[in-house]
Scaffold this motif. Structure first.
Motif, PDB file in Angstrom:
ATOM      1  N   TYR A  17       0.828  -1.210   0.000  1.00  0.00           N
ATOM      2  CA  TYR A  17       0.000   0.000   0.000  1.00  0.00           C
ATOM      3  C   TYR A  17       0.860   1.256   0.000  1.00  0.00           C
ATOM      4  CZ  TYR A  17      -3.106  -3.638   1.789  1.00  0.00           C
ATOM      5  OH  TYR A  17      -3.807  -4.808   1.956  1.00  0.00           O
ATOM      6  N   THR A  18       0.294   2.331  -0.524  1.00  0.00           N
ATOM      7  CA  THR A  18       0.936   3.641  -0.418  1.00  0.00           C
ATOM      8  C   THR A  18       0.735   4.151   1.007  1.00  0.00           C
ATOM      9  OG1 THR A  18      -1.008   4.962  -0.997  1.00  0.00           O
ATOM     10  CG2 THR A  18       0.328   4.110  -2.840  1.00  0.00           C
ATOM     11  N   ASP A  19       1.316   5.297   1.301  1.00  0.00           N
ATOM     12  CA  ASP A  19       1.151   5.854   2.650  1.00  0.00           C
ATOM     13  C   ASP A  19      -0.069   6.773   2.765  1.00  0.00           C
ATOM     14  OD1 ASP A  19       2.124   7.991   1.197  1.00  0.00           O
ATOM     15  OD2 ASP A  19       3.872   8.333   2.468  1.00  0.00           O
ATOM     16  N   PHE A  71       0.800  -5.797   6.804  1.00  0.00           N
ATOM     17  CA  PHE A  71       0.621  -4.796   7.859  1.00  0.00           C
ATOM     18  C   PHE A  71       1.802  -3.829   7.949  1.00  0.00           C
ATOM     19  CE2 PHE A  71      -1.996  -8.430   9.385  1.00  0.00           C
ATOM     20  CZ  PHE A  71      -3.223  -7.834   9.136  1.00  0.00           C
ATOM     21  N   GLU A  72       2.882  -4.136   7.234  1.00  0.00           N
ATOM     22  CA  GLU A  72       4.037  -3.228   7.199  1.00  0.00           C
ATOM     23  C   GLU A  72       3.717  -1.939   6.451  1.00  0.00           C
ATOM     24  OE1 GLU A  72       6.873  -3.378   8.750  1.00  0.00           O
ATOM     25  OE2 GLU A  72       6.681  -5.426   9.538  1.00  0.00           O
ATOM     26  N   THR A  73       2.742  -1.990   5.511  1.00  0.00           N
ATOM     27  CA  THR A  73       2.423  -0.790   4.727  1.00  0.00           C
ATOM     28  C   THR A  73       0.951  -0.384   4.793  1.00  0.00           C
ATOM     29  OG1 THR A  73       2.113  -2.118   2.718  1.00  0.00           O
ATOM     30  CG2 THR A  73       4.323  -1.185   3.099  1.00  0.00           C
ATOM     31  N   ALA A  74       0.096  -1.204   5.374  1.00  0.00           N
ATOM     32  CA  ALA A  74      -1.338  -0.861   5.447  1.00  0.00           C
ATOM     33  C   ALA A  74      -1.543   0.419   6.251  1.00  0.00           C
ATOM     34  CB  ALA A  74      -2.120  -2.017   6.076  1.00  0.00           C
ATOM     35  N   THR A  75      -2.529   1.205   5.845  1.00  0.00           N
ATOM     36  CA  THR A  75      -2.850   2.425   6.591  1.00  0.00           C
ATOM     37  C   THR A  75      -4.109   2.261   7.429  1.00  0.00           C
ATOM     38  OG1 THR A  75      -4.017   3.339   4.685  1.00  0.00           O
ATOM     39  CG2 THR A  75      -1.688   3.941   4.951  1.00  0.00           C
ATOM     40  N   ALA A  76      -4.759   1.102   7.311  1.00  0.00           N
ATOM     41  CA  ALA A  76      -5.922   0.791   8.142  1.00  0.00           C
ATOM     42  C   ALA A  76      -6.050  -0.731   8.200  1.00  0.00           C
ATOM     43  CB  ALA A  76      -7.202   1.407   7.569  1.00  0.00           C
ATOM     44  N   ALA A  77      -6.738  -1.181   9.221  1.00  0.00           N
ATOM     45  CA  ALA A  77      -7.014  -2.610   9.368  1.00  0.00           C
ATOM     46  C   ALA A  77      -8.338  -2.754  10.103  1.00  0.00           C
ATOM     47  CB  ALA A  77      -5.898  -3.308  10.139  1.00  0.00           C
ATOM     48  N   LEU A 145      -5.952  -2.780   4.896  1.00  0.00           N
ATOM     49  CA  LEU A 145      -6.537  -1.831   3.940  1.00  0.00           C
ATOM     50  C   LEU A 145      -5.534  -0.760   3.560  1.00  0.00           C
ATOM     51  CD1 LEU A 145      -9.909  -1.097   5.739  1.00  0.00           C
ATOM     52  CD2 LEU A 145      -9.616  -2.427   3.648  1.00  0.00           C
ATOM     53  N   GLY A 146      -5.699  -0.240   2.375  1.00  0.00           N
ATOM     54  CA  GLY A 146      -4.901   0.892   1.951  1.00  0.00           C
ATOM     55  C   GLY A 146      -5.091   1.169   0.478  1.00  0.00           C
TER      56      GLY A 146
END
Length: 180
Positions: A17-19, A71-77, A145-146
């Motif tokens: 995912y992007t940030d 989960f290293e790059t996700a911005t939501a979960a 998510l992301g």
């Protein structure tokens, strides 16, 4: 999306995912969709914990040796927990609600991925510790998510496993074209 079939073709598990943060409105839309998921005897055994704190999301990554790197790059979960005391269909009910989250994410152009937790004691304990989920609930999965930082090809309708479809009776080797 033009149709439900197109949504299913386009929905792929996204692990990078992007940030860019996911807007609350999009998460709330996904939750409304999940809350309308079918459940046995309409018992609705699920509970959802939305996590947008990136430190908490990053802390989820070691929950499993394989399959939690997203989960290293996700911005939501969104953690999907279920109460097994409400119905004997709790696992299926939670899975259907999670699938509603995945489809709603794809509809909105978001990336998402299911991370299976139930039955993996150390993973479940870590997710409980990070999110405060009580012991009377099972942690079924966490949906990362992301905004997508990878592209995956849509499913090729010609390469689907049509041999998994049987008409009237299960017969090995029997194949009939699906009319799509």
């Amino acid at each position: 999306m033009e149709s439900f079939l197109e949504l299913c073709r386009h929905r792929r598990s996204i692990r990078h995912y992007t940030d860019q943060p996911v807007e609350r409105e999009k998460i709330d839309y996904m939750l409304r969709c999940a809350l309308m998921a079918p459940s046995g005897k309409r018992r609705n055994p699920w509970e959802f914990v939305v996590v947008t704190d990136t430190a908490t999301i990053r802390a989820m990554a070691p929950c499993k040796e394989y399959g939690a790197g997203m989960f290293e790059t996700a911005t939501a979960a969104i953690v999907v927990a279920v109460d097994a005391s409400l119905t004997d269909t709790w696992q299926a009910d939670g899975a259907i609600a999670a699938e509603h989250l995945l489809l709603a994410a794809a509809e909105q152009g978001l990336g998402a991925c299911w991370c299976h937790i139930y039955g993996r004691e150390e993973a479940e304990q870590l997710i409980r510790q990070l999110t405060g989920i009580p012991d009377n609930l099972h942690v079924l999965c966490v949906v990362s998510l992301g905004y997508k930082d990878e592209e995956r090809k849509d499913y090729d309708l010609d390469k689907l496993l049509y041999n998994k479809v049987h008409r009237e009776r299960f017969e090995i080797g029997r194949f009939e074209d699906l009319k799509i």
